[in-house]
Design an enzyme around this catalytic site. Sequence first.
Site, PDB file in Angstrom:
ATOM      1  N   HIS A  54       0.833  -1.212   0.000  1.00  0.00           N
ATOM      2  CA  HIS A  54       0.000   0.000   0.000  1.00  0.00           C
ATOM      3  C   HIS A  54       0.859   1.250   0.000  1.00  0.00           C
ATOM      4  O   HIS A  54       2.047   1.207   0.320  1.00  0.00           O
ATOM      5  CB  HIS A  54      -0.979   0.036   1.191  1.00  0.00           C
ATOM      6  CG  HIS A  54      -0.345   0.012   2.550  1.00  0.00           C
ATOM      7  ND1 HIS A  54      -0.116  -1.146   3.245  1.00  0.00           N
ATOM      8  CD2 HIS A  54       0.099   1.006   3.349  1.00  0.00           C
ATOM      9  CE1 HIS A  54       0.433  -0.865   4.416  1.00  0.00           C
ATOM     10  NE2 HIS A  54       0.591   0.446   4.493  1.00  0.00           N
TER      11      HIS A  54
ATOM     12  N   HIS B  83       3.975   7.132   3.893  1.00  0.00           N
ATOM     13  CA  HIS B  83       4.913   6.019   3.732  1.00  0.00           C
ATOM     14  C   HIS B  83       4.437   5.099   2.619  1.00  0.00           C
ATOM     15  O   HIS B  83       3.296   5.190   2.167  1.00  0.00           O
ATOM     16  CB  HIS B  83       5.095   5.235   5.041  1.00  0.00           C
ATOM     17  CG  HIS B  83       3.880   4.502   5.546  1.00  0.00           C
ATOM     18  ND1 HIS B  83       2.980   5.054   6.429  1.00  0.00           N
ATOM     19  CD2 HIS B  83       3.411   3.254   5.285  1.00  0.00           C
ATOM     20  CE1 HIS B  83       2.037   4.166   6.706  1.00  0.00           C
ATOM     21  NE2 HIS B  83       2.260   3.070   6.016  1.00  0.00           N
TER      22      HIS B  83
ATOM     23  N   GLU C 182       7.675   1.054   5.097  1.00  0.00           N
ATOM     24  CA  GLU C 182       7.129   0.005   5.966  1.00  0.00           C
ATOM     25  C   GLU C 182       7.347  -1.335   5.262  1.00  0.00           C
ATOM     26  O   GLU C 182       7.139  -1.444   4.054  1.00  0.00           O
ATOM     27  CB  GLU C 182       5.624   0.258   6.178  1.00  0.00           C
ATOM     28  CG  GLU C 182       4.930  -0.781   7.046  1.00  0.00           C
ATOM     29  CD  GLU C 182       3.431  -0.506   7.227  1.00  0.00           C
ATOM     30  OE1 GLU C 182       2.837   0.237   6.418  1.00  0.00           O
ATOM     31  OE2 GLU C 182       2.863  -1.045   8.198  1.00  0.00           O
TER      32      GLU C 182
HETATM   33 CO    CO Z   1       1.071   1.311   6.321  1.00  0.00          CO
END
Ligand code: CO
Length: 132
Positions: free
Chosen positions: A7, A79, A128
Amino acid sequence: MIGNLNHVAIAVPDLEAAIATYRDALGATVGAPQDEPDHGVTVVFITLPNTKIELLYPLGENSPINGFLAKNPAGGIHHICYEVENIEAARDKMLASGARVLGDIKTGAHGKPVLFLHPKDFNGTLVELEQI
Ligand code: CO
C-alpha cells in the site's frame, strides 16, 4: 527480498473529504474507517486492482500523524509499504546493510508483523515492510 507494493499511505487532514474523493470522484472501493489506538491513527483502506491506498487520519493528541500534518497541511504521502516473506530476516538484512530500523517489529493495521525504516536511508521516503 522485496515483494509487491502492499500500500501507499496518505495522511489526510479531512477523512470524510478524502473518502468522498476516492469513492465518488475516482470510483474506488473504500473500506470502513478503523480506529487503531495503539498507532494513534484512524485508517481507511482503499482497494485498487493491484495495490491499496491507506488513508491515515490522526487519532488522539499524541498521534504521530499530527506532526506530519502540521508540516503538510494539505496532507501528503506518509509512507509506502513493501511485502516481505520473513520480517525478522528482512530486519536483519536491513540492519546489516546499515539502514536504520525504527523501533521494534509491531502488528500492523492488517494484523500482520510490520516494521518501519528511516526515510533518510530510502531517498526521503518512510518505508514500511509487512510480512505476508
Ligand atoms: Co502502512
